[in-house]
Design a protein around this motif. Structure first.
Motif, PDB file in Angstrom:
ATOM      1  N   UNK A 129       0.837  -1.201   0.000  1.00 26.21           N
ATOM      2  CA  UNK A 129       0.000   0.000   0.000  1.00 26.21           C
ATOM      3  C   UNK A 129       0.876   1.256   0.000  1.00 26.21           C
ATOM      4  N   UNK A 130       1.920   1.271   0.816  1.00 25.12           N
ATOM      5  CA  UNK A 130       2.750   2.484   0.904  1.00 25.12           C
ATOM      6  C   UNK A 130       3.891   2.499  -0.105  1.00 25.12           C
ATOM      7  N   UNK A 138       2.689   8.104  -5.078  1.00 27.79           N
ATOM      8  CA  UNK A 138       1.574   9.021  -4.830  1.00 27.79           C
ATOM      9  C   UNK A 138       1.046   8.856  -3.411  1.00 27.79           C
ATOM     10  N   UNK A 139       0.951   7.623  -2.951  1.00 28.35           N
ATOM     11  CA  UNK A 139       0.448   7.381  -1.595  1.00 28.35           C
ATOM     12  C   UNK A 139       1.421   7.920  -0.549  1.00 28.35           C
ATOM     13  N   UNK A 140       2.698   7.799  -0.811  1.00 27.04           N
ATOM     14  CA  UNK A 140       3.683   8.382   0.108  1.00 27.04           C
ATOM     15  C   UNK A 140       3.561   9.896   0.140  1.00 27.04           C
ATOM     16  N   UNK A 141       3.311  10.502  -1.018  1.00 25.28           N
ATOM     17  CA  UNK A 141       3.136  11.958  -1.065  1.00 25.28           C
ATOM     18  C   UNK A 141       1.875  12.385  -0.324  1.00 25.28           C
ATOM     19  N   UNK A 179      -6.283   0.367   4.213  1.00 21.82           N
ATOM     20  CA  UNK A 179      -5.141  -0.170   4.959  1.00 21.82           C
ATOM     21  C   UNK A 179      -5.103   0.348   6.401  1.00 21.82           C
ATOM     22  N   UNK A 180      -5.991   1.282   6.722  1.00 20.86           N
ATOM     23  CA  UNK A 180      -6.045   1.820   8.080  1.00 20.86           C
ATOM     24  C   UNK A 180      -5.010   2.890   8.365  1.00 20.86           C
ATOM     25  N   UNK A 181      -4.371   3.426   7.320  1.00 25.23           N
ATOM     26  CA  UNK A 181      -3.324   4.431   7.509  1.00 25.23           C
ATOM     27  C   UNK A 181      -3.865   5.851   7.548  1.00 25.23           C
ATOM     28  N   UNK A 182      -5.026   6.070   6.943  1.00 28.34           N
ATOM     29  CA  UNK A 182      -5.690   7.368   7.051  1.00 28.34           C
ATOM     30  C   UNK A 182      -7.169   7.110   7.329  1.00 28.34           C
TER      31      UNK A 182
END
Length: 108
Positions: free
Chosen positions: A29-30, A34-37, A74-77
């Motif tokens: 996922x990370x 783009x997701x890291x940004x 993924x529960x990251x945001x």
């Protein structure tokens, strides 16, 4: 990131097949630029709407929404119920970091 996993780098903890699968899934996922940004923007600016992320990412709103959905799943945001803004789930990101680098928490 809701299940408890052990780090492959913490010798005292067993690192099971389930742990490996969970960590690999979170890392996929990370592993997208783009997701890291998006995570970086949310960390820097606090909660933002998807429409507020679009100009900084220079991508279509649909593309940004796709990445936001993946990070949310993924529960990251998470989405703030009232405003619809997205914010980082600090504990989930911290847990992922500690799986990668358990020394940050004093393990070794």
């Amino acid at each position: 990131m809701t299940a408890v996993m052990h780090s492959p780098f913490a010798p005292a903890d067993p690192f099971t097949t389930a742990d490996a699968a969970g960590l690999a899934s979170a890392l996929r996922v990370v592993a997208d630029p783009t997701r890291l940004r998006i995570l970086a923007l949310l960390h820097r600016h606090g909660p933002l709407l998807v429409t507020e992320l679009v100009p900084d990412l220079n991508l279509s709103q649909a593309t940004v929404s796709h990445h936001v959905k993946a990070l949310t799943a993924a529960g990251l945001i998470r989405e703030e119920p009232v405003s619809g803004a997205r914010e980082i789930v600090v504990d989930a990101v911290r847990a992922l970091v500690q799986l990668i680098d358990p020394a940050r928490d004093g393990h070794r």
